[in-house]
Design a protein around this motif. Structure first.
Motif, mmCIF file in Angstrom:
data_model
loop_
_atom_site.group_PDB
_atom_site.id
_atom_site.type_symbol
_atom_site.label_atom_id
_atom_site.label_comp_id
_atom_site.label_asym_id
_atom_site.label_seq_id
_atom_site.Cartn_x
_atom_site.Cartn_y
_atom_site.Cartn_z
ATOM 1 N N ARG A 193 0.849 -1.190 0.000
ATOM 2 C CA ARG A 193 0.000 0.000 0.000
ATOM 3 C C ARG A 193 0.878 1.230 0.000
ATOM 4 N NH1 ARG A 193 -2.192 -0.020 5.058
ATOM 5 N NH2 ARG A 193 -0.929 -1.800 5.668
ATOM 6 N N ASP A 194 0.561 2.182 -0.871
ATOM 7 C CA ASP A 194 1.317 3.446 -0.961
ATOM 8 C C ASP A 194 2.803 3.202 -1.176
ATOM 9 O OD1 ASP A 194 -1.076 4.884 -0.459
ATOM 10 O OD2 ASP A 194 -0.813 4.575 1.695
ATOM 11 N N GLY A 195 3.112 2.137 -1.924
ATOM 12 C CA GLY A 195 4.501 1.864 -2.250
ATOM 13 C C GLY A 195 5.289 1.206 -1.146
ATOM 14 N N HIS A 196 4.634 0.773 -0.076
ATOM 15 C CA HIS A 196 5.316 0.148 1.052
ATOM 16 C C HIS A 196 4.685 -1.209 1.352
ATOM 17 C CE1 HIS A 196 7.516 3.853 2.000
ATOM 18 N NE2 HIS A 196 6.364 4.487 1.791
ATOM 19 N N VAL A 197 5.490 -2.123 1.864
ATOM 20 C CA VAL A 197 5.015 -3.439 2.266
ATOM 21 C C VAL A 197 4.627 -3.381 3.739
ATOM 22 C CG1 VAL A 197 5.583 -5.880 2.503
ATOM 23 C CG2 VAL A 197 6.486 -4.562 0.569
ATOM 24 N N HIS A 198 3.413 -3.795 4.047
ATOM 25 C CA HIS A 198 2.889 -3.760 5.413
ATOM 26 C C HIS A 198 2.307 -5.126 5.773
ATOM 27 C CE1 HIS A 198 2.836 0.735 5.512
ATOM 28 N NE2 HIS A 198 2.573 0.599 4.225
ATOM 29 N N ALA A 199 2.240 -5.396 7.064
ATOM 30 C CA ALA A 199 1.388 -6.503 7.506
ATOM 31 C C ALA A 199 -0.025 -6.194 7.049
ATOM 32 C CB ALA A 199 1.450 -6.636 9.021
ATOM 33 N N ASP A 200 -0.687 -7.180 6.476
ATOM 34 C CA ASP A 200 -1.994 -6.951 5.855
ATOM 35 C C ASP A 200 -3.065 -6.775 6.937
ATOM 36 O OD1 ASP A 200 -4.252 -6.875 4.316
ATOM 37 O OD2 ASP A 200 -3.823 -8.699 3.185
ATOM 38 N N PRO A 201 -3.683 -5.602 7.031
ATOM 39 C CA PRO A 201 -4.705 -5.378 8.059
ATOM 40 C C PRO A 201 -6.069 -5.955 7.693
ATOM 41 C CG PRO A 201 -4.460 -3.414 6.742
ATOM 42 C CD PRO A 201 -3.431 -4.393 6.216
ATOM 43 N N LEU A 202 -6.229 -6.437 6.458
ATOM 44 C CA LEU A 202 -7.516 -6.954 5.996
ATOM 45 C C LEU A 202 -8.654 -5.970 6.257
ATOM 46 C CD1 LEU A 202 -7.197 -10.727 6.966
ATOM 47 C CD2 LEU A 202 -7.582 -9.844 4.674
ATOM 48 N N GLU A 203 -8.361 -4.696 6.057
ATOM 49 C CA GLU A 203 -9.370 -3.676 6.312
ATOM 50 C C GLU A 203 -10.509 -3.734 5.296
ATOM 51 O OE1 GLU A 203 -7.382 0.059 5.968
ATOM 52 O OE2 GLU A 203 -6.751 -0.291 3.894
ATOM 53 N N ASP A 204 -10.302 -4.457 4.193
ATOM 54 C CA ASP A 204 -11.335 -4.517 3.164
ATOM 55 C C ASP A 204 -12.442 -5.512 3.494
ATOM 56 O OD1 ASP A 204 -9.146 -6.377 2.765
ATOM 57 O OD2 ASP A 204 -10.116 -7.016 0.912
#
Length: 329
Positions: A193-204
Motif C-alpha cells: 500500500r502506498d509503495g510500502h510493504v505492510h502486515a496486511d490489516p484486511l481492512e477490506d
C-alpha cells in the motif's frame, strides 16, 4: 435500519456437499431425490463460498450475489442446477480480495451479461502475499483488478462505510475487532500500500447484515476475518433496535494453529449472544462445527452447496374473534 418482510438465502458455493442430508424447518437441501433423479445435475462443492440473497419488502424483491467462490465452475454449474435466472441479480458484493471469494466473479458477471453495481472495499485491490518460513505465495490476488471487473460488466462502488443495498440489507463497512482473542490470525500476510510493504490489516473485509421483520438480524460472515463475535457486535451497533437471530458463513477457525481454546471461547460468545441459527461453513473447520453442534444443538445448521434458507416472521394463528369474523364473511 429498515427491515425486510421475507429473505431467502441460497448457498451457491460452499466447501461441503452431502446428498444424504434431510430438509429441516426453513432449510431445503439438495438431497437423495436430486442425486438419483437429477433434472439439471447435482451441485458441486469447492473451497470457496457464495450466497444469493433475495430480500422482499412490500411485494418487491431485491436479489444480491454475495461473493463468487474460488472458480467459475461451481457457481455457474450450481446456478443451473438450482434454476437461477441470472437476469434477476440487481447487485453484487465482494466481501474481500481473497481468491476463494472473488475467483468466480468474472464467470458470474459474464452470466449476468449486463452492467451491474459491484460493491467492494477499495483496499481489496492492493497486492497481497503470504510469506512464512515454509511457504511464499506472491500476489495471490492478482486476478482481481478494477480494469478487468469493469470490462466484465461491473459498475464499481468502492466504499469503506456501511451501505444500504435494499430494505433490510446492508453491508457492514469496515469491522472493528472488539473481542480481544479475535485479533489472532494466521501469520505471514502482507500487502503493498502506498509503495510500502505492510502486515496486511484486511481492512477490506465486510459482511452483510440482514434485518427481517419479526425475526431480527442475520449476519452473513463469509470468512470471519474480523472475528465472528466482533462481526455480530458490529451488526448490532448498526441496528441496535433489532435482536441478533443468526449467523452463517466461514468463522476462520479451521486453520492450523487455531487453538481449541479459541474455538471454545467463540462458541461461549455465540451462546451468550442468544443466537437461534448458527451455521459454520467454508473455513470454519470440523472442530468448530462439532463444538457448535454439541453445545448449540437447537441453533446449529449444517449447510451444503445448494441449500436454500427461508426466513420470515412466524405467522400467528388468528384469534377466535378474528376467525369467527372471517367465517361470517
Amino acid at each position: 435500519m429498515q427491515s425486510a418482510d421475507h429473505v431467502s438465502i441460497t448457498v451457491l458455493v460452499d466447501n461441503y456437499i452431502d446428498m444424504l442430508m434431510q430438509n429441516s424447518p426453513g432449510i431445503r437441501r439438495q438431497g437423495m431425490a436430486e442425486h438419483f433423479l437429477p433434472r439439471r445435475g447435482t451441485p458441486l462443492a469447492e473451497n470457496g463460498i457464495a450466497f444469493l440473497i433475495r430480500a422482499t419488502t412490500a411485494g418487491r424483491t431485491t436479489t444480491i450475489l454475495f461473493d463468487a467462490g474460488m472458480s467459475g465452475i461451481p457457481i455457474i454449474h450450481n446456478a443451473t442446477v438450482l434454476g437461477l435466472d441470472w437476469d434477476e441479480i440487481d447487485q453484487v458484493v465482494l466481501s474481500h480480495g481473497h481468491p476463494d471469494h472473488f475467483g468466480g466473479i468474472y464467470a458470474a458477471l459474464g452470466a449476468i451479461g449486463r452492467r451491474v453495481p459491484l460493491v467492494v472495499h477499495p483496499s481489496a485491490f492492493h497486492p497481497r502475499s503470504i510469506r512464512r518460513p515454509d511457504l511464499m505465495i506472491q500476489y495471490f490476488n492478482r486476478g482481481l483488478t478494477e480494469r478487468e471487473l469493469e470490462e466484465a460488466g461491473a459498475a464499481l462502488v468502492k466504499v469503506r462505510e456501511p451501505l444500504d443495498l435494499a430494505p433490510g440489507v446492508m453491508t457492514s463497512g469496515e469491522i472493528p475487532i472488539s473481542v480481544d482473542f479475535e485479533h489472532e490470525v494466521p501469520a505471514g500476510r502482507f500487502s503493498v500500500r502506498d509503495g510500502h510493504v505492510h502486515a496486511d490489516p484486511l481492512e477490506d473485509y465486510l459482511t452483510l447484515v440482514i434485518n427481517v421483520t419479526g425475526v431480527g438480524l442475520i449476519v452473513l460472515d463469509p470468512c470471519g476475518h474480523s472475528g465472528v463475535l466482533s462481526s455480530l457486535d458490529h451488526a448490532s451497533s448498526l441496528a441496535p433496535d433489532a435482536p441478533l437471530h443468526g449467523v452463517m458463513g466461514g468463522f476462520h477457525l479451521g486453520h492450523a494453529g487455531i487453538t481449541q481454546q479459541k474455538i471454545d471461547r467463540t462458541v461461549d460468545g455465540l451462546i451468550e449472544r442468544g443466537l437461534r441459527l448458527v451455521s459454520p461453513m467454508h473455513c470454519s473447520g470440523f472442530r468448530a462445527q462439532r463444538a457448535v453442534a454439541e453445545r448449540m444443538p437447537e441453533a446449529f445448521a449444517l449447510m451444503t452447496a445448494g441449500a436454500e434458507v427461508e426466513i420470515s416472521a412466524p405467522v400467528s394463528p388468528p384469534s377466535k374473534g378474528e376467525s369467527d369474523t372471517t367465517q361470517k364473511k
